[in-house]
Design an enzyme around this catalytic site. Sequence first.
Site: not given
Ligand code: AP5
Length: 214
Positions: A171, A13, A160, A88, A127
Site C-alpha cells: 500500500r 486521516k 483489517r 488517489r 491498528r
Molecule cells: P488511521 O486514522 O486509521 O489512518 P488512515 O490515514 O485513515 O489510514 P487508512 O489505512 O485507513 O488509510 P488508507 O488510505 O490506506 O485506507 P482506505 O480505507 O482509504 O490511523 C492508523 C492507525 O494509527 C490507527 O490505529 C490510529 O489509532 C493510529 N494513529 C493515528 N494517528 C496517530 C498519531 N498521530 N500517533 C499515533 N497513532 C496514531 O483505503 C483502503 C483501500 O481501499 C485502498 O488501499 C484501496 O485499495 C481502496 N481505495 C480507497 N479509496 C480509493 C480511491 N480513491 N481510489 C482507489 N482505491 C481506493
Amino acid sequence: MDVILFGPPGAGKGTQASAVCEALGVPHVSTGDIFRRHLREGTELGLLAKSYMSKGELVPDSTVVDIVATRLSESDAAGGVLFDGFPRTVNQATLLDRWLRQNGRKVDVVLNLVVDDKVVHARLSGRRSCLSCGATYHVLHQAPAVEGVCDRCGSDVVQRDDDSEGTVWKRLETYHSQTAPVLGWARGVCRVVDIDANRPISEVGQAVVAALSS
Ligand code: AP5
C-alpha cells in the site's frame, strides 16, 4: 467548504476526520469506508473492491469516480464535504475538480498529513478497527476501553485484512507511485497545508484545526 484530508495509509486521516467534520459542519466521505460497507453487505461492488484492496492496489478510477459522484449527489453533501482517501490518482483529482467547478465549488484546502514510512508501518500493524461502524483504535496509542469491543457501537474490534505485514508495504508503494503525485496537481490549483503527522494524535489534531482557521 470542500476539504481533502491527504496522506499515506496510516497517516491518521480517519483519526482526525471527525474533528474536521465537526469544525466545518460537513459530512465525511471516505472511499475506503464506502468499499468496506459494500463488502459487509456482500454487493458486487464490495467484492470487486476487495479483489484490489486485499492486494494493496487501487480500485479502478472509473468505479471510484462513480461511487463518489453518487455520494456527492446526496443532499447532505451540497454544502461541502471532507474527502478522505480520495482523490488517489491525478485522474481522480482532475475529475473531482471538474465536478466541483461545474457545481460552483472548488477544493478549498488540502490538509497533507506527512508521515515517515516506518511510522506508518508501526501504526498499521497495531491498528484495530470496528468493522461495523468504522471506528479505529491502536493497541498502544488508542485502545478501546474494553479490549476487542468498540467504544462507539459495542461491536467486535479486529485487525483489517489489508493491515497484514506484506500488504502494508505494498500500500505504501502504491501511495508513493500513484497517489503522491496528486500533491503536485493540488499545489497548482489550491491551498495545500503540510502537517507533520509523526506527532501524537492530539498535537496533529491541533495543527489540523489551526490550518482550517488560518
Ligand atoms: P488511521 O486514522 O486509521 O489512518 P488512515 O490515514 O485513515 O489510514 P487508512 O489505512 O485507513 O488509510 P488508507 O488510505 O490506506 O485506507 P482506505 O480505507 O482509504 O490511523 C492508523 C492507525 O494509527 C490507527 O490505529 C490510529 O489509532 C493510529 N494513529 C493515528 N494517528 C496517530 C498519531 N498521530 N500517533 C499515533 N497513532 C496514531 O483505503 C483502503 C483501500 O481501499 C485502498 O488501499 C484501496 O485499495 C481502496 N481505495 C480507497 N479509496 C480509493 C480511491 N480513491 N481510489 C482507489 N482505491 C481506493
